[in-house]
Design an enzyme around this catalytic site. Sequence first.
Site, PDB file in Angstrom:
ATOM      1  N   ARG A  61     -89.920 -39.555  26.444  1.00  0.00           N
ATOM      2  CA  ARG A  61     -89.877 -40.403  27.646  1.00  0.00           C
ATOM      3  C   ARG A  61     -89.661 -39.592  28.915  1.00  0.00           C
ATOM      4  NH1 ARG A  61     -85.765 -44.313  24.867  1.00  0.00           N
ATOM      5  NH2 ARG A  61     -85.535 -42.362  23.789  1.00  0.00           N
ATOM      6  N   GLU A  98     -74.668 -37.108  16.809  1.00  0.00           N
ATOM      7  CA  GLU A  98     -73.521 -37.860  16.265  1.00  0.00           C
ATOM      8  C   GLU A  98     -73.508 -37.723  14.736  1.00  0.00           C
ATOM      9  OE1 GLU A  98     -73.565 -41.813  17.677  1.00  0.00           O
ATOM     10  OE2 GLU A  98     -71.655 -42.313  16.710  1.00  0.00           O
TER      11      GLU A  98
HETATM   12  P1  AMP Z   1     -78.058 -37.363  24.609  1.00  0.00           P
HETATM   13  O1  AMP Z   1     -78.454 -36.033  24.031  1.00  0.00           O
HETATM   14  O2  AMP Z   1     -76.885 -37.967  23.909  1.00  0.00           O
HETATM   15  O3  AMP Z   1     -77.820 -37.274  26.100  1.00  0.00           O
HETATM   16  O4  AMP Z   1     -79.248 -38.392  24.392  1.00  0.00           O
HETATM   17  C1  AMP Z   1     -80.483 -37.999  23.899  1.00  0.00           C
HETATM   18  C2  AMP Z   1     -81.568 -39.014  24.112  1.00  0.00           C
HETATM   19  O5  AMP Z   1     -81.252 -40.220  23.445  1.00  0.00           O
HETATM   20  C3  AMP Z   1     -81.852 -39.347  25.553  1.00  0.00           C
HETATM   21  O6  AMP Z   1     -83.007 -38.659  25.922  1.00  0.00           O
HETATM   22  C4  AMP Z   1     -82.118 -40.830  25.563  1.00  0.00           C
HETATM   23  O7  AMP Z   1     -83.515 -41.044  25.711  1.00  0.00           O
HETATM   24  C5  AMP Z   1     -81.686 -41.333  24.197  1.00  0.00           C
HETATM   25  N1  AMP Z   1     -80.551 -42.255  24.273  1.00  0.00           N
HETATM   26  C6  AMP Z   1     -79.276 -42.012  23.899  1.00  0.00           C
HETATM   27  N2  AMP Z   1     -78.494 -43.088  24.061  1.00  0.00           N
HETATM   28  C7  AMP Z   1     -79.284 -44.057  24.564  1.00  0.00           C
HETATM   29  C8  AMP Z   1     -79.056 -45.432  24.994  1.00  0.00           C
HETATM   30  N3  AMP Z   1     -77.863 -46.025  24.911  1.00  0.00           N
HETATM   31  N4  AMP Z   1     -80.129 -46.106  25.482  1.00  0.00           N
HETATM   32  C9  AMP Z   1     -81.347 -45.519  25.563  1.00  0.00           C
HETATM   33  N5  AMP Z   1     -81.615 -44.255  25.189  1.00  0.00           N
HETATM   34  C10 AMP Z   1     -80.602 -43.531  24.690  1.00  0.00           C
END
Ligand code: AMP
Length: 176
Positions: A61, A98
């Site tokens: 995305r 996670e």
């Molecule tokens: P992070 O590495 O935890 O910052 O998240 C990795 C990817 O997960 C991001 O590029 C988001 O597209 C997706 N993502 C994580 N949490 C959410 C959420 N609550 N809603 C939508 N996309 C999420």
Amino acid sequence: MVDFNLDDCIRKVPDFPRKGILFYDITSILSSPIAYKYCIDKMVELYKNKGIDAVAAIEARGFLFAASFAYCLNIPIIPIRKKGKLPGVTLSKKYALEYGQAEIEVHRSDVPKGKRVLLTDDLIATGGTLNAARSILIEGGAEVPGIFGIVGLPFLDYEKILEPTPVTTLINYHSE
Ligand code: AMP
């Protein structure tokens, strides 16, 4: 630029992809040309005079916003992809999720040595993916003067993991 309530164009989906997660869905931005244009115009306004030489974006995305931004600024796009998708010589980084592990890669030849690369994604949650992406860009010799996301979830503490790089988002949410 029209004054615009971006929140109206972000769909909130409870319990996706699993129970307890509130998913902030940006496909509802993509289906609204006014909302999409608002996001790209904001990115351009924020970074057009900041000496940005290239934009890096996270699969998939993140590409959708970075591509239009790069077109407006006439700068290269550096795709950061999941392991095994890029055919050339890559720099890669494993990072913790996670549950379990993930790995991302970038073409080594795409990373411009000594140049200023803005790192982007659609949404910043824990910041783990962007942290890994930043480290392969720096390993490749680039500078990362800023990180940008359309949506931020600051209660997940991404600013801590991403410091000292300044993080900018267009809208923040404070719970999941
Ligand atoms: P992070 O590495 O935890 O910052 O998240 C990795 C990817 O997960 C991001 O590029 C988001 O597209 C997706 N993502 C994580 N949490 C959410 C959420 N609550 N809603 C939508 N996309 C999420």
